[in-house]
Design a protein around this motif. Structure first.
Motif, mmCIF file in Angstrom:
data_model
loop_
_atom_site.group_PDB
_atom_site.id
_atom_site.type_symbol
_atom_site.label_atom_id
_atom_site.label_comp_id
_atom_site.label_asym_id
_atom_site.label_seq_id
_atom_site.Cartn_x
_atom_site.Cartn_y
_atom_site.Cartn_z
ATOM 1 N N LEU A 332 54.076 45.688 58.474
ATOM 2 C CA LEU A 332 54.536 46.204 59.760
ATOM 3 C C LEU A 332 56.031 46.445 59.733
ATOM 4 N N ASN A 333 56.432 47.579 60.290
ATOM 5 C CA ASN A 333 57.840 47.884 60.517
ATOM 6 C C ASN A 333 57.906 48.820 61.723
ATOM 7 N N VAL A 334 59.092 49.318 62.028
ATOM 8 C CA VAL A 334 59.266 50.176 63.196
ATOM 9 C C VAL A 334 58.363 51.402 63.123
ATOM 10 N N ALA A 338 54.549 51.806 65.273
ATOM 11 C CA ALA A 338 54.489 52.911 66.231
ATOM 12 C C ALA A 338 53.302 53.812 65.958
ATOM 13 N N ASP A 339 53.023 54.072 64.676
ATOM 14 C CA ASP A 339 51.890 54.936 64.343
ATOM 15 C C ASP A 339 50.553 54.287 64.696
ATOM 16 N N VAL A 340 50.447 52.977 64.551
ATOM 17 C CA VAL A 340 49.214 52.305 64.959
ATOM 18 C C VAL A 340 49.004 52.458 66.464
ATOM 19 N N ARG A 348 44.097 57.257 79.494
ATOM 20 C CA ARG A 348 44.564 56.830 80.816
ATOM 21 C C ARG A 348 45.295 55.494 80.780
ATOM 22 N N ALA A 349 45.855 55.163 79.648
ATOM 23 C CA ALA A 349 46.571 53.892 79.539
ATOM 24 C C ALA A 349 47.847 53.904 80.372
ATOM 25 N N ILE A 350 48.246 52.732 80.796
ATOM 26 C CA ILE A 350 49.562 52.515 81.390
ATOM 27 C C ILE A 350 50.356 51.698 80.378
ATOM 28 N N VAL A 351 51.438 52.263 79.873
ATOM 29 C CA VAL A 351 52.255 51.584 78.883
ATOM 30 C C VAL A 351 53.511 51.053 79.570
ATOM 31 N N VAL A 352 53.717 49.757 79.482
ATOM 32 C CA VAL A 352 54.920 49.124 80.015
ATOM 33 C C VAL A 352 55.792 48.771 78.817
ATOM 34 N N ASP A 353 56.930 49.429 78.708
ATOM 35 C CA ASP A 353 57.701 49.401 77.458
ATOM 36 C C ASP A 353 58.984 48.576 77.594
ATOM 37 N N GLU A 354 59.034 47.469 76.860
ATOM 38 C CA GLU A 354 60.268 46.713 76.666
ATOM 39 C C GLU A 354 60.360 46.330 75.185
ATOM 40 N N ALA A 355 59.911 47.262 74.336
ATOM 41 C CA ALA A 355 59.918 47.008 72.899
ATOM 42 C C ALA A 355 61.325 47.027 72.325
ATOM 43 N N ASN A 356 62.245 47.690 73.014
ATOM 44 C CA ASN A 356 63.646 47.726 72.609
ATOM 45 C C ASN A 356 63.796 48.245 71.180
ATOM 46 N N THR A 357 64.511 47.565 70.303
ATOM 47 C CA THR A 357 64.796 48.110 68.970
ATOM 48 C C THR A 357 63.542 48.323 68.133
ATOM 49 N N SER A 358 62.529 47.502 68.314
ATOM 50 C CA SER A 358 61.308 47.653 67.518
ATOM 51 C C SER A 358 60.479 48.847 67.956
ATOM 52 N N VAL A 360 61.729 52.045 68.718
ATOM 53 C CA VAL A 360 62.505 53.288 68.752
ATOM 54 C C VAL A 360 61.694 54.508 68.334
ATOM 55 N N LEU A 361 60.636 54.339 67.546
ATOM 56 C CA LEU A 361 59.830 55.478 67.101
ATOM 57 C C LEU A 361 58.561 55.672 67.928
ATOM 58 N N LEU A 362 58.356 54.850 68.935
ATOM 59 C CA LEU A 362 57.158 54.990 69.766
ATOM 60 C C LEU A 362 57.042 56.348 70.448
ATOM 61 N N PRO A 363 58.131 56.937 70.977
ATOM 62 C CA PRO A 363 57.972 58.228 71.657
ATOM 63 C C PRO A 363 57.359 59.307 70.783
ATOM 64 N N GLN A 364 57.802 59.433 69.544
ATOM 65 C CA GLN A 364 57.257 60.498 68.704
ATOM 66 C C GLN A 364 55.847 60.191 68.234
ATOM 67 N N SER A 365 55.509 58.912 68.051
ATOM 68 C CA SER A 365 54.165 58.567 67.587
ATOM 69 C C SER A 365 53.114 58.672 68.676
ATOM 70 N N THR A 366 53.524 58.624 69.943
ATOM 71 C CA THR A 366 52.566 58.676 71.052
ATOM 72 C C THR A 366 52.620 59.989 71.830
#
Length: 518
Positions: A332-334, A338-340, A348-358, A360-366
Motif C-alpha cells: 500500500l502507498n498513496v 487510491a486506485d483500490v 451512490r456512495a457518500i465519501v467523507v474525506d479527511e485522508a489528508n496527505t495519504s 492526494v491521489l484520490l481525486p484522479q482515481s475516483t
C-alpha cells in the motif's frame, strides 16, 4: 407543558427530527422530555465534538438542520472545532446549549461561563430564552433563521426555563430573507470579453445542476472552471460534469490561476493561501486579474443556472464517463490505495474525506467512479470525518458511507466509532496509518522552520511522530463494537473493502501506509 417539551415539540413540528447530544445536569428536563415526543430521534455521542460534527454531516446531506444538545459553556467549547467547520460549510444547524438556572448564575458555580461570547464566534443567530413562554417562539425563529440563511442558530436554555410549566409549541416563524439580488452583468461581460476567464464554483453550486451550468458557460465562452478547495458537498463521478478543485498548496493554486484576466466567483470565496509563508503572497489571484462576485455561497447555483440559460441556452454540459482504475497489487502507498478506492467505490456512495496527505491521489482515481458525493474539511479543524460520517449515514440510510480518515485526525474524535456501532450505521472507515502528522513534516519546511533537505531535530520530530506507542486502530475499533481489519497491501485493502461493503453496519480498515514526507 414545560419549556423542554415545548422546545422539542417545536423542533419536530418544524421538521427537525434528529438531535445529536452529549447532555449534562442542566439538560435533564430536555432528556426526560424526549420520551414524550416520539418523533424526535436522540443520538448519544461520547464527546461534544462528535455531536456537532454529526449535525454538520446531517445538514450537508439532508439539506436541513439537525439539533445539537450541549452542556453549558465547557460542552459548547468542546464542540467548537466542528461548529467552526460547519460555519465554514454554510450549513443550517440548531444548537441548544443548556445553562444554569437564571437565579443560580450569580453564585458563580464551577461550570459558570460566558456562553454567549463563545457561541457568538460561530453563530449567525443567537438568543437566550429567559421566560418559558418565549421558548417555542425562540426555537421556531432559530430554525427558520438557520434554514433561510444556512448558518448556525444557537439557543441558550436556562435550566429553570426548561423545567418551568406554561409553554406551548409553535409550528413556524415568519422571517424575511435579506439575500441580495444577483447582478450578473459583470460576470457576463467577463465571459463575453474573450479574455482568459476562470469561473470558481462553491457553496450550493457544487451539485450536478450548478456544475452543469458552469460547464455550459465554459463551452460557449472558452473560460475554465475550478471548484473551491474545500467544498461542502461536491457531486462527482460518471454522468456528472468533471471539475478540478483549486489546489491546497499555494504554489499549485497559483499555477492553476495563472494567466486569468477575470475570475468569476460563484459561491466560492476569494482564493487565498491556507496559511501565511515567509516571502510569499497570501492572495492567490494574479495582480492583473479582475474579480467579479456573481453570488455568495447561498444562491450561487441558481445564479449560475440563470446566467447559463441566457448565454448558453442550447448547450449540454459534458460529463465524466465511467472509468475505473484496474485493481493494483503490491504494498500500500498513496497511489495503490487510491486506485483500490477508485476501483471499488459503490454506487451512490457518500465519501467523507479527511485522508489528508495519504489521499492526494484520490481525486484522479475516483473521477470516473459511479456518481457519488464528496464531503471535505471546510474549516480546516481536524477530527471532522468520523463525526460527519455519522450524520451523513443518518440522513441517507439507504446510501453507503465511506469515511477516509488519517490516523492523527482520527484520534481527535475516535469515540465516534461507538456511536456508529450503537446506531448500526452503514459506514466503512479507512484509517490511513502512516504513524505521523505527515502534513506538519511538510509544513515544517514550507514555513522555513527547517532548511530544505534537512531532517528535523529530535525534539521537533517527537512532536510529529505517532509511534512509541503505535496506535492499534483494530483493537480500538473492536473495543467500541466496530468490526475491524488491518491491511498492508493493495490486495488486502480490496478484500477488506469488499467485506465491509458487503454487509450492513459499521466497519473499520486500518491501512498501514508509508510516510510521504520521508
Amino acid at each position: 407543558m414545560n419549556g423542554a417539551r415545548a422546545l422539542i415539540t417545536t423542533l419536530v413540528d418544524n421538521g427537525v427530527q434528529v438531535c445529536f447530544a452529549n447532555p449534562g445536569t442542566s439538560e435533564m428536563h430536555f432528556v426526560a422530555a424526549l420520551d414524550t415526543v416520539p418523533q424526535m430521534r436522540g443520538v448519544l455521542t461520547l464527546f461534544e465534538g462528535v455531536a456537532t460534527g454529526a449535525a454538520d454531516g446531517y445538514a450537508r446531506i439532508s439539506g436541513g438542520p439537525a439539533a445539537v444538545l450541549l452542556h453549558l459553556g465547557p460542552g459548547l467549547g468542546n464542540g467548537l472545532a466542528n461548529l467552526h467547520n460547519a460555519r465554514r460549510a454554510v450549513v443550517p444547524l440548531v444548537v441548544v446549549v443548556g445553562d444554569h438556572a437564571t437565579y443560580h448564575k450569580k453564585y458563580d458555580a464551577p461550570l459558570e461561563s460566558d456562553i454567549d461570547s463563545v457561541a457568538g464566534t460561530v453563530s449567525g443567530w443567537l438568543r437566550r430564552s429567559l421566560e418559558v413562554t418565549d421558548v417555542a417562539a425562540d426555537a421556531a425563529e432559530a430554525i427558520a433563521s438557520a434554514r433561510i440563511h444556512r448558518h448556525i442558530s444557537t439557543l441558550i436554555l436556562p435550566a429553570d426555563v426548561s423545567w418551568d410549566e406554561g409553554a406551548a409549541p409553535l409550528e413556524s416563524a415568519a422571517l424575511q430573507t435579506d439575500l441580495a439580488a444577483v447582478d450578473a452583468s459583470r460576470a457576463e461581460a467577463a465571459l463575453r470579453s474573450g479574455e482568459p476567464t476562470v469561473i470558481m464554483v462553491g457553496g450550493d453550486a457544487t451539485d450536478s445542476a450548478g456544475l452543469s451550468a458552469a460547464v455550459r458557460l465554459t463551452q460557449v465562452s472558452g473560460a475554465r472552471v475550478l471548484c473551491e478547495t474545500f467544498p461542502t458537498r461536491l457531486e462527482r463521478g460518471a454522468g456528472v460534469p468533471a471539475v478540478e478543485r483549486l489546489a491546497y498548496f499555494a504554489e499549485a493554486a497559483t499555477t492553476q490561476l495563472a494567466g486569468a484576466r477575470h475570475l468569476v466567483l460563484a459561491g466560492a470565496p476569494h482564493p487565498v493561501s491556507f496559511f501565511a509563508y515567509p516571502g510569499k503572497a497570501s492572495d492567490l489571484v494574479p495582480d492583473d486579474c479582475a474579480v467579479h462576485t456573481l453570488a455568495g455561497p447561498v444562491g450561487a447555483g441558481a445564479a449560475l443556472a440563470g446566467l447559463a440559460d441566457r448565454m448558453a441556452p442550447t448547450e449540454t454540459a459534458a460529463t465524466a464517463e465511467l472509468a475505473r482504475p484496474a485493481l493494483p497489487s503490491g504494498p500500500l502507498n498513496v497511489s495503490t490505495s487510491a486506485d483500490v478506492i477508485g476501483a471499488l467505490l459503490p454506487e451512490r456512495a457518500i465519501v467523507v474525506d479527511e485522508a489528508n496527505t495519504s489521499g492526494v491521489l484520490l481525486p484522479q482515481s475516483t473521477a470516473g467512479a459511479p456518481a457519488h458525493d464528496w464531503l471535505t474539511l471546510t474549516g480546516g479543524a481536524i477530527g471532522y470525518a468520523l463525526p460527519v460520517s455519522i450524520g451523513a449515514a443518518i440522513a441517507a440510510p439507504d446510501r453507503p458511507v465511506l469515511c477516509l480518515e488519517s490516523d492523527g485526525s482520527a484520534m481527535y474524535t475516535i469515540s465516534a466509532l461507538w456511536t456508529q456501532a450503537r446506531e448500526h450505521l452503514d459506514i466503512t472507515t479507512v484509517v490511513y496509518a502512516n504513524r505521523a502528522y505527515d502534513i506538519l513534516r511538510i509544513e515544517l519546511q514550507r514555513v522555513g522552520a527547517e532548511a530544505a533537505g534537512e531532517r528535523p531535530g529530535p525534539k521537533a520530530e517527537s512532536l510529529l511522530d505517532l509511534t512509541g506507542p503505535t496506535l492499534d486502530f483494530v483493537r480500538i475499533a473492536k473495543g467500541m463494537g466496530v468490526p475491524a481489519r488491518r491491511v498492508g497491501t493493495a490486495e488486502e485493502l480490496a478484500d477488506a473493502l469488499q467485506w465491509a461493503f458487503g454487509e450492513p453496519g459499521p466497519h473499520l480498515i486500518e491501512a498501514v501506509m508509508p510516510s510521504i514526507a520521508g
